[in-house]
Design an enzyme around this catalytic site. Sequence first.
Site, PDB file in Angstrom:
ATOM      1  N   CYS A  51     -17.106 -71.815  -6.657  1.00 46.60           N
ATOM      2  CA  CYS A  51     -15.967 -71.347  -5.850  1.00 46.60           C
ATOM      3  C   CYS A  51     -15.076 -70.400  -6.652  1.00 46.60           C
ATOM      4  O   CYS A  51     -14.582 -69.408  -6.125  1.00 46.60           O
ATOM      5  CB  CYS A  51     -15.092 -72.512  -5.404  1.00 46.60           C
ATOM      6  SG  CYS A  51     -15.976 -73.961  -4.867  1.00 46.60           S
ATOM      7  N   ASP A  52     -14.827 -70.729  -7.906  1.00 42.50           N
ATOM      8  CA  ASP A  52     -13.729 -70.075  -8.625  1.00 42.50           C
ATOM      9  C   ASP A  52     -14.153 -69.231  -9.824  1.00 42.50           C
ATOM     10  O   ASP A  52     -13.311 -68.552 -10.417  1.00 42.50           O
ATOM     11  CB  ASP A  52     -12.731 -71.148  -9.106  1.00 42.50           C
ATOM     12  CG  ASP A  52     -12.117 -71.905  -7.926  1.00 42.50           C
ATOM     13  OD1 ASP A  52     -11.936 -71.279  -6.858  1.00 42.50           O
ATOM     14  OD2 ASP A  52     -11.835 -73.102  -8.058  1.00 42.50           O
TER      15      ASP A  52
ATOM     16  N   CYS B  85     -14.889 -76.518  -9.390  1.00 44.15           N
ATOM     17  CA  CYS B  85     -16.013 -75.860  -8.712  1.00 44.15           C
ATOM     18  C   CYS B  85     -16.236 -74.450  -9.254  1.00 44.15           C
ATOM     19  O   CYS B  85     -15.514 -73.520  -8.890  1.00 44.15           O
ATOM     20  CB  CYS B  85     -15.762 -75.826  -7.203  1.00 44.15           C
ATOM     21  SG  CYS B  85     -17.074 -74.991  -6.293  1.00 44.15           S
TER      22      CYS B  85
END
Length: 322
Positions: free
Chosen positions: A137-138, A134
């Site tokens: 997200c990261d 992701c």
Amino acid sequence: MPSPHNVIIIGSGPAGLTAALYAARGNLRPLLIEGLEAGGQLTLTTLVENYPGFRDGIMGPPLIQEMRAQAERFGTTIVPGNVTSVDVCASPIAVRTSDAEYHCKALIIATGASARLLGLPSERGLMGRGVSTCATCDGYFFRGQEIAVVGGGDSAMEEAVFLTKFADKVTLVHRRDVLRASKIMQDKARANPKIAWLLNSEVDEIRDTGRGEVTSMLVHNNKTGVQSELPVTGVFVAIGHTPNTSLFRGQLEMDANGYIVTHDGSKTSVPGVFACGDVQDHVYRQAVTAAGSGCMAAIDAERHLDNVPEHLASVPSHLGAR
Ligand code: NAP
């Protein structure tokens, strides 16, 4: 047959747990069946910095733990187990696990989607430690670094372009020399000077499991057989997602990729059956959007139950209350 549950929720990620919280606060005494991967994809993440309310971020597993405790506090019963079959057209709806059979008046499906993985032991070992599925997200963790994205579809293009906001260099590693991505997405990626291309290339290993962090990737060219080592500190696997919908095939309307089609909020093609989170969303796929759609599903289920004649006339409607 014992009297049916008002609501059964299948899945214990942010969508299922939020649906449980709202349904429990609506006095529906929901039963939640957690599934094989309890907690869902958040349990594969380390620090979650984009879930509102946590200024310094929160690790994925404790975030799920908090959601779970909150749902239980208001009366959700959570049972372990993997659902093996569902009959959504039965009345009441029948849900079977390997060791029990349950019945309910309304069903909320929150079985999520699983990111497809390459299947390498080192990929699993370094997941959340430099390997991610992701970018949203990261990506933030890779500022100024050199990283790789694996895949040749729209997701890979989108993630690679997004990651150039943070990384100095993003190498796109794809197993063929033709991309599956749409032309517009390819053009966008090709025009980005921070993106390098490694085509006809397959990943053999992500290093270094011994150090518990990503230091490089071993890749071989499947035309020449030559193996090379790509120095990277992050690897984003973007080879697609598979919605966990096999239980419902032939029973609920799905799109061409197997995602459950919802309309008017969380309604599926069968009255009394609702879907929330990644099982019906291949676009946003965020913990916060999954949680939001879980709330919608609980409210939709409660409204449905209010219209079922014999249902709980005395149950107070607290859904939506703060
Ligand atoms: P996808 O279109 O299925 O592409 C998956 C890619 O991963 C393919 O290039 C495939 O290679 C590769 N792949 C699959 N398994 C692999 C393996 N084991 N090892 C190495 N490579 C592997 O998936 P997606 O990119 O996630 O897209 C899914 C759907 O969402 C598509 O319909 C897409 O258009 C849509 N989407 C749209 C947008 C957008 O419009 N903004 C963004 C993201 C996704 P091959 O090509 O060789 O099969």
